[in-house]
Design a protein around this motif. Structure first.
Motif, PDB file in Angstrom:
ATOM      1  N   ARG A  93      39.374  31.411  75.734  1.00 33.22           N
ATOM      2  CA  ARG A  93      38.616  32.744  75.232  1.00 33.22           C
ATOM      3  C   ARG A  93      39.624  33.533  75.706  1.00 33.22           C
ATOM      4  O   ARG A  93      39.628  34.619  74.942  1.00 33.22           O
ATOM      5  N   TYR A 114      34.760  31.510  70.884  1.00 30.43           N
ATOM      6  CA  TYR A 114      34.823  31.239  72.360  1.00 30.43           C
ATOM      7  C   TYR A 114      34.017  32.414  73.288  1.00 30.43           C
ATOM      8  O   TYR A 114      33.654  32.025  74.211  1.00 30.43           O
ATOM      9  N   SER A 115      33.235  33.209  72.238  1.00 31.39           N
ATOM     10  CA  SER A 115      32.675  34.471  73.067  1.00 31.39           C
ATOM     11  C   SER A 115      31.358  34.494  72.344  1.00 31.39           C
ATOM     12  O   SER A 115      31.440  34.411  71.060  1.00 31.39           O
ATOM     13  N   SER A 116      30.334  34.804  72.916  1.00 34.24           N
ATOM     14  CA  SER A 116      28.873  35.215  72.313  1.00 34.24           C
ATOM     15  C   SER A 116      28.152  36.015  73.414  1.00 34.24           C
ATOM     16  O   SER A 116      28.462  36.423  74.229  1.00 34.24           O
ATOM     17  N   GLN A 204      31.169  28.538  75.640  1.00 34.19           N
ATOM     18  CA  GLN A 204      31.342  29.870  75.092  1.00 34.19           C
ATOM     19  C   GLN A 204      31.087  30.982  76.460  1.00 34.19           C
ATOM     20  O   GLN A 204      29.819  30.667  77.155  1.00 34.19           O
TER      21      GLN A 204
END
Length: 219
Positions: A93, A114-116, A204
């Motif tokens: 990330r 990898y991000s939310s 994530q």
């Protein structure tokens, strides 16, 4: 004096900024009042690397940083397979965020991989700031004192320190690097992040809390 890369901030964040991360192009960094990352619709664009299957069988987007940009991660092997998997996705990330800020490409799929949630919004804010200011950076960023804590709801917390004393601002248009910026307390930050495992098996990052001038991270 130009501030170090870690402290470059974007202007107001909008939903359009997140959407524009799928088209982070090159250019001189002049946003011309648009919420899109500058250069996204002009000039030649380098295609993002195709996804490849990793050792765990998950097809992940490749992350490739410029030759003069490096992330160094201390630790990562705890002896606990689950913690190691979480730290590995935390590393990816962070590198996806570095790629979005430093690589002029048609797309940066790893960032959304990898991000939310809030973490994706803050990532968009961070990356877009470099384009709007016409900046990027070079050098080595170190991440250390990384720890994983399992949370009761099945998520995990990852805390770590960041040292940017060996990174320097670079003008996106001219390519000139400003190595005159002295190291300071602002180069040390502490992060407290939350990670949740999605249905594809990816840990994530969903939220990020940052403390700048973090005494606990200073030598």
């Amino acid at each position: 004096m130009t501030r170090r890369p870690a402290l470059l901030a974007a202007t107001a964040l909008t939903a359009a900024a997140v959407l524009s991360l799928s088209a982070c192009g090159g250019g001189d960094g002049d946003s011309k009042g648009s919420d899109k990352i500058a250069g996204a619709e002009s000039g030649e664009k380098r295609e993002s690397p195709s996804p490849t299957a990793s050792a765990d069988g998950i097809e992940r987007p490749k992350i490739k940083l410029p030759k003069d940009v490096k992330n160094v991660f201390d630790g990562g092997k705890t002896g606990d397979a689950k913690k190691d998997a979480i730290l590995a996705d935390n590393e990816r990330r962070i590198s996806s965020l570095t790629e979005a800020a430093t690589v002029d490409a048609k797309e940066h799929p790893a960032l959304k991989f990898y991000s939310s949630g809030d973490a994706l919004l803050s990532a968009a804010d961070y990356a877009q700031g470099f384009y709007k200011k016409g900046k990027t950076f070079v050098g080595t960023t170190r991440y250390y004192d990384r720890e994983v804590t399992f949370l009761k709801d099945g998520a995990a917390a990852v805390t770590y320190c960041k040292d940017t004393t060996k990174t320097y601002p670079k003008n996106r248009k001219t390519g000139k690097v400003d190595r005159s910026v002295p190291a300071s307390e602002q180069d040390y930050s502490f992060y407290n992040t939350r990670l949740e495992k999605n249905e594809d098996g990816i840990w994530q990052t969903t939220t990020v809390l940052t403390t700048t001038k973090a005494k606990r991270c200073m030598p």
